[in-house]
Design a protein around this motif. Sequence first.
Motif, PDB file in Angstrom:
ATOM      1  N   LEU A   2       0.835  -1.199   0.000  1.00  0.00           N
ATOM      2  CA  LEU A   2       0.000   0.000   0.000  1.00  0.00           C
ATOM      3  C   LEU A   2       0.868   1.247   0.000  1.00  0.00           C
ATOM      4  O   LEU A   2       1.869   1.317   0.712  1.00  0.00           O
ATOM      5  CB  LEU A   2      -0.905   0.005   1.234  1.00  0.00           C
ATOM      6  N   TRP A  54      -2.572   0.419  -4.458  1.00  0.00           N
ATOM      7  CA  TRP A  54      -2.214  -0.907  -3.972  1.00  0.00           C
ATOM      8  C   TRP A  54      -1.060  -1.439  -4.809  1.00  0.00           C
ATOM      9  O   TRP A  54      -1.148  -1.533  -6.029  1.00  0.00           O
ATOM     10  CB  TRP A  54      -3.405  -1.857  -4.056  1.00  0.00           C
ATOM     11  N   LYS A 112      -1.980  -7.180  -5.101  1.00  0.00           N
ATOM     12  CA  LYS A 112      -3.327  -7.671  -4.822  1.00  0.00           C
ATOM     13  C   LYS A 112      -3.312  -8.793  -3.804  1.00  0.00           C
ATOM     14  O   LYS A 112      -4.356  -9.221  -3.328  1.00  0.00           O
ATOM     15  CB  LYS A 112      -3.990  -8.141  -6.112  1.00  0.00           C
TER      16      LYS A 112
END
Length: 199
Positions: A160, A191, A194
């Motif tokens: 992040l 982001w 994932k």
Amino acid sequence: LSSSGSQSAGVPRWSLFNIQLSGGGVEFRDEPHAVTHTLSDLQLDIPFLSNLGGRREVATHPRLVFRFNEAVFDTDAVTMPFAADRRTQAHFQVKGLDVAPYLPYWPAAWPVRLTAGQLAWDLRLDFRQETQPELSVSGQVSMRHLKLQANQNQSDLPLLKVGGVDLTIDTLKPLDGVLELPQIRVTDVSWGSKEKPEA
């Protein structure tokens, strides 16, 4: 110091005037973590402080300013610490607090690791003690260029990135469990992966 009359049987009575410390500093080397922490440009001013009689009701205006690891800490107050209600109003300001010098202390076992970021805050504190202590805090807290990584399978995965977080604190009363945040602003969120870190 005063020891006259009944005062000699209790807490020593004293007064301080024009206390100043300018230009002090300390350097601390943490060898296990290979980090050096530096405190510099210390400025301490205490113009007046006394627990003598009527002087306990006279407000004093102390100030403490210093740099710690290049971040600027600036604190000033209007306080009567020996008055009946201990009334104090303080202002705490920190600019440019980079998290880099403190990252070696981040727990290695945690699934998420902070890798970058800068913090700043501008807070005001109001304290008094009538029958019960009352503490109220308000102000601004900001974070910039935050980066988190996921520690997964012993590899660092970008998780992040946040360009900025701004919090406005209208009222924080920690002794009463009250928190009012009228505004939380988060910008430039992305982001980097994932994949989610393991719990």
